[in-house]
Design a protein around this motif. Structure first.
Motif, PDB file in Angstrom:
ATOM      1  N   HIS A  46      -3.444   3.972 -12.042  1.00 41.13           N
ATOM      2  CA  HIS A  46      -2.144   3.197 -11.916  1.00 41.13           C
ATOM      3  C   HIS A  46      -1.002   3.560 -12.996  1.00 41.13           C
ATOM      4  O   HIS A  46      -0.028   3.691 -12.723  1.00 41.13           O
ATOM      5  CB  HIS A  46      -2.676   1.592 -12.097  1.00 41.13           C
ATOM      6  CG  HIS A  46      -1.557   0.629 -11.916  1.00 41.13           C
ATOM      7  ND1 HIS A  46      -0.736   0.347 -12.811  1.00 41.13           N
ATOM      8  CD2 HIS A  46      -1.084   0.015 -10.857  1.00 41.13           C
ATOM      9  CE1 HIS A  46       0.166  -0.713 -12.084  1.00 41.13           C
ATOM     10  NE2 HIS A  46       0.043  -0.752 -11.171  1.00 41.13           N
ATOM     11  N   GLU A  47      -1.757   3.685 -14.081  1.00 43.72           N
ATOM     12  CA  GLU A  47      -0.827   4.069 -15.339  1.00 43.72           C
ATOM     13  C   GLU A  47      -0.151   5.188 -14.936  1.00 43.72           C
ATOM     14  O   GLU A  47       0.831   5.426 -15.638  1.00 43.72           O
ATOM     15  CB  GLU A  47      -1.743   4.080 -16.657  1.00 43.72           C
ATOM     16  CG  GLU A  47      -2.261   2.775 -17.076  1.00 43.72           C
ATOM     17  CD  GLU A  47      -3.257   2.862 -17.913  1.00 43.72           C
ATOM     18  OE1 GLU A  47      -4.311   3.469 -17.698  1.00 43.72           O
ATOM     19  OE2 GLU A  47      -3.147   2.382 -19.348  1.00 43.72           O
ATOM     20  N   ASN A  54      -7.105   1.647  -2.000  1.00 42.62           N
ATOM     21  CA  ASN A  54      -6.260   2.810  -1.979  1.00 42.62           C
ATOM     22  C   ASN A  54      -4.991   2.619  -1.164  1.00 42.62           C
ATOM     23  O   ASN A  54      -4.288   3.533  -0.985  1.00 42.62           O
ATOM     24  CB  ASN A  54      -6.970   3.985  -1.336  1.00 42.62           C
ATOM     25  CG  ASN A  54      -7.567   4.683  -2.535  1.00 42.62           C
ATOM     26  OD1 ASN A  54      -7.389   4.401  -3.692  1.00 42.62           O
ATOM     27  ND2 ASN A  54      -8.530   5.702  -2.195  1.00 42.62           N
ATOM     28  N   ASP A  55      -4.803   1.320  -0.634  1.00 46.04           N
ATOM     29  CA  ASP A  55      -3.553   1.009   0.181  1.00 46.04           C
ATOM     30  C   ASP A  55      -2.318   1.218  -0.754  1.00 46.04           C
ATOM     31  O   ASP A  55      -1.242   1.785  -0.417  1.00 46.04           O
ATOM     32  CB  ASP A  55      -3.625  -0.382   0.843  1.00 46.04           C
ATOM     33  CG  ASP A  55      -4.907  -0.299   1.583  1.00 46.04           C
ATOM     34  OD1 ASP A  55      -5.026   0.429   2.380  1.00 46.04           O
ATOM     35  OD2 ASP A  55      -5.514  -1.350   1.890  1.00 46.04           O
ATOM     36  N   LYS A  56      -2.305   0.306  -1.905  1.00 46.97           N
ATOM     37  CA  LYS A  56      -1.128   0.257  -2.531  1.00 46.97           C
ATOM     38  C   LYS A  56      -0.965   1.680  -3.206  1.00 46.97           C
ATOM     39  O   LYS A  56      -0.036   2.347  -3.307  1.00 46.97           O
ATOM     40  CB  LYS A  56      -1.399  -0.528  -3.951  1.00 46.97           C
ATOM     41  CG  LYS A  56      -0.438  -0.821  -5.046  1.00 46.97           C
ATOM     42  CD  LYS A  56       0.810  -1.747  -4.529  1.00 46.97           C
ATOM     43  CE  LYS A  56       1.857  -1.939  -5.529  1.00 46.97           C
ATOM     44  NZ  LYS A  56       1.376  -2.857  -6.412  1.00 46.97           N
ATOM     45  N   LEU A  57      -2.080   2.306  -3.641  1.00 43.35           N
ATOM     46  CA  LEU A  57      -2.033   3.767  -4.282  1.00 43.35           C
ATOM     47  C   LEU A  57      -1.406   4.731  -3.006  1.00 43.35           C
ATOM     48  O   LEU A  57      -0.407   5.516  -3.653  1.00 43.35           O
ATOM     49  CB  LEU A  57      -3.397   4.380  -4.544  1.00 43.35           C
ATOM     50  CG  LEU A  57      -3.540   5.838  -5.019  1.00 43.35           C
ATOM     51  CD1 LEU A  57      -2.694   6.194  -6.226  1.00 43.35           C
ATOM     52  CD2 LEU A  57      -4.999   6.449  -5.033  1.00 43.35           C
ATOM     53  N   LYS A 117      -3.218  -3.932   2.935  1.00 46.90           N
ATOM     54  CA  LYS A 117      -2.409  -3.137   3.599  1.00 46.90           C
ATOM     55  C   LYS A 117      -0.828  -3.554   4.028  1.00 46.90           C
ATOM     56  O   LYS A 117       0.097  -2.513   3.786  1.00 46.90           O
ATOM     57  CB  LYS A 117      -2.996  -2.615   5.146  1.00 46.90           C
ATOM     58  CG  LYS A 117      -3.967  -1.545   5.132  1.00 46.90           C
ATOM     59  CD  LYS A 117      -4.808  -1.549   6.280  1.00 46.90           C
ATOM     60  CE  LYS A 117      -6.282  -1.698   5.742  1.00 46.90           C
ATOM     61  NZ  LYS A 117      -6.933  -1.190   4.419  1.00 46.90           N
ATOM     62  N   LEU A 118      -0.826  -4.686   4.388  1.00 51.06           N
ATOM     63  CA  LEU A 118       0.574  -5.025   4.655  1.00 51.06           C
ATOM     64  C   LEU A 118       1.539  -5.403   3.402  1.00 51.06           C
ATOM     65  O   LEU A 118       2.765  -4.974   3.344  1.00 51.06           O
ATOM     66  CB  LEU A 118       0.571  -6.610   5.258  1.00 51.06           C
ATOM     67  CG  LEU A 118       0.087  -6.687   6.871  1.00 51.06           C
ATOM     68  CD1 LEU A 118       0.389  -7.937   7.310  1.00 51.06           C
ATOM     69  CD2 LEU A 118       0.574  -5.487   7.687  1.00 51.06           C
ATOM     70  N   ARG A 119       0.796  -5.554   2.340  1.00 54.65           N
ATOM     71  CA  ARG A 119       1.657  -5.456   0.996  1.00 54.65           C
ATOM     72  C   ARG A 119       1.990  -4.007   0.630  1.00 54.65           C
ATOM     73  O   ARG A 119       3.257  -3.959   0.253  1.00 54.65           O
ATOM     74  CB  ARG A 119       0.995  -6.121  -0.221  1.00 54.65           C
ATOM     75  CG  ARG A 119       0.638  -7.547   0.056  1.00 54.65           C
ATOM     76  CD  ARG A 119       0.349  -8.297  -1.519  1.00 54.65           C
ATOM     77  NE  ARG A 119      -0.039  -9.830  -1.140  1.00 54.65           N
ATOM     78  CZ  ARG A 119      -1.194 -10.307  -1.474  1.00 54.65           C
ATOM     79  NH1 ARG A 119      -2.293  -9.450  -1.558  1.00 54.65           N
ATOM     80  NH2 ARG A 119      -1.492 -11.633  -1.130  1.00 54.65           N
ATOM     81  N   ALA A 162       6.178   0.465   0.713  1.00 50.98           N
ATOM     82  CA  ALA A 162       6.481   1.633   1.146  1.00 50.98           C
ATOM     83  C   ALA A 162       7.759   1.588   2.113  1.00 50.98           C
ATOM     84  O   ALA A 162       8.690   2.321   2.057  1.00 50.98           O
ATOM     85  CB  ALA A 162       5.776   2.145   2.120  1.00 50.98           C
ATOM     86  N   VAL A 163       8.068   0.543   3.064  1.00 46.63           N
ATOM     87  CA  VAL A 163       9.182   0.546   3.926  1.00 46.63           C
ATOM     88  C   VAL A 163      10.487   0.205   3.059  1.00 46.63           C
ATOM     89  O   VAL A 163      11.475   0.565   3.376  1.00 46.63           O
ATOM     90  CB  VAL A 163       9.144  -0.500   5.051  1.00 46.63           C
ATOM     91  CG1 VAL A 163       8.022  -0.048   6.125  1.00 46.63           C
ATOM     92  CG2 VAL A 163       8.754  -1.936   4.623  1.00 46.63           C
ATOM     93  N   ASN A 164      10.311  -0.724   2.085  1.00 49.69           N
ATOM     94  CA  ASN A 164      11.229  -0.953   1.108  1.00 49.69           C
ATOM     95  C   ASN A 164      11.840   0.212   0.555  1.00 49.69           C
ATOM     96  O   ASN A 164      13.260   0.526   0.085  1.00 49.69           O
ATOM     97  CB  ASN A 164      11.045  -2.119  -0.110  1.00 49.69           C
ATOM     98  CG  ASN A 164      10.802  -3.344   0.852  1.00 49.69           C
ATOM     99  OD1 ASN A 164      11.247  -3.691   1.770  1.00 49.69           O
ATOM    100  ND2 ASN A 164       9.995  -4.206  -0.070  1.00 49.69           N
ATOM    101  N   GLY A 165      10.928   1.347   0.357  1.00 49.56           N
ATOM    102  CA  GLY A 165      11.405   2.458  -0.398  1.00 49.56           C
ATOM    103  C   GLY A 165      11.772   3.665   0.709  1.00 49.56           C
ATOM    104  O   GLY A 165      12.016   4.733   0.577  1.00 49.56           O
TER     105      GLY A 165
END
Ligand SMILES: Nc1ncnc2c1ncn2[C@@H]1O[C@H](COP(=O)(O)OP(=O)(O)O)[C@@H](O)[C@H]1O
Ligand SMILES: N[C@@H](CCC(=O)OP(=O)(O)O)C(=O)O
Length: 262
Positions: free
Chosen positions: A108-109, A153-156, A218-220, A225-228
């Motif tokens: 994360h860092e 690994n969703d956020k990653l 996953k939805l978070r 991702a979609v915001n980006g």
């Protein structure tokens, strides 16, 4: 979506699709099918990065364990053992397609720090100049500080997709997409989502035994991702044969439309 222009695609393979349905161990048949799909996408001219879970699950058998432990130190030790097994499996399977695996382990860092994130991006881009290379990214589980871990690994995968400027993030999981009602899978997944906030209530706490994320995570990640500006798809990783169709705009899945890039 154009199917001819090479697209930057991040494929995320969750633990739930890398392991056997009824045993907590890696499923070599599944991995073979997923690697075949990667090879097909590369042959079609897409640029592909894989974010793969499965280190902890791959460490269970070598450590003579039958259940996923719950304490963090043992999980980190398991990941250290399992990650090498996982990469060995990727290396062997990719070789059949004249492809090579490149392992990137990040924390994360690493992705929050501007200079380190730039370094990850440049390395990724240089690797992808070699068409025979498939970067496979996982969290550096054995060194990640507990409070700062991605954990799943969703956020990653969404951070990697944004960092790399991916066109598409495909989250492959045990579900066929986002279901309105988990008790009515025959209805099929919601096909298109324009606003994650509108559908988040469909996600239940329930998840696979070995996975850590679940649908809410996953939805978070999708929202991030979609915001980006990255289009996202949640689809079944148990039907890897449909991936080229999914990437081309068809198949059974839930598609999340990207917001305009800033
Ligand atoms: N509305 C929903 N539609 C589909 N799956 C859902 C939903 N709500 C919760 N889930 C659960 O999310 C799981 C997928 O997440 P997870 O087990 O963490 O998989 P992975 O290891 O692939 O990340 C599904 O197997 C399912 O049990
Ligand atoms: N980095 C971990 C992933 C943890 C995990 O289970 O993630 P996920 O499959 O996304 O719920 C591993 O390789 O085991």
């Amino acid at each position: 979506m154009s199917t001819t222009a090479p697209q930057r695609i991040v494929l995320k393979f969750g633990t739930g699709i890398l392991t056997k349905l009824h045993a907590p161990e890696p499923d070599p048949v599944q991995l073979r099918k997923l690697v075949e799909a990667v090879a097909l996408l590369k042959q079609a001219g897409h640029s592909v990065v894989v974010v793969s879970s499965g280190a902890v699950a791959s460490g269970l058998k070598p450590m003579d364990l039958t259940e996923r432990p719950t304490d963090m130190t043992t999980l980190q030790a398991l990941a250290a053992v399992g990650q090498t097994h996982l990469m060995h499996a990727y290396e062997n399977l990719l070789r059949d397609h004249d492809l090579h695996v490149a392992q990137l382990l990040v924390t994360h860092e690493d992705l929050e720090n501007y200079d380190r994130a730039r370094r990850v991006k440049t390395t990724l881009e240089r690797l992808l100049e070699f068409p025979q290379v498939v970067p496979v990214i996982n969290e550096n589980d054995s060194v990640a500080i507990e409070e700062l871990r991605f954990g799943d690994n969703d956020k990653l995968s969404s951070r990697v997709a944004r960092l790399w400027g991916a066109d598409l993030l495909l989250l492959l999981t045990s579900a066929p997409g986002l279901l309105r009602d988990m008790n009515k899978p025959e209805e099929g997944p919601i096909p298109i989502v324009e606003d994650v906030d509108v559908v988040i209530h469909h996600a239940q706490e329930e998840k696979t035994k070995l996975g850590t994320g679940g649908m809410i995570s996953k939805l978070r990640a999708v929202q991030d991702a979609v915001n980006g500006g990255v289009q996202c798809i949640i689809a079944s990783g148990r039907h890897a044969e449909q991936l080229p169709a999914v990437v081309a705009g068809g198949g059974v899945c839930t598609r999340f439309l990207a917001k305009a890039k800033a």
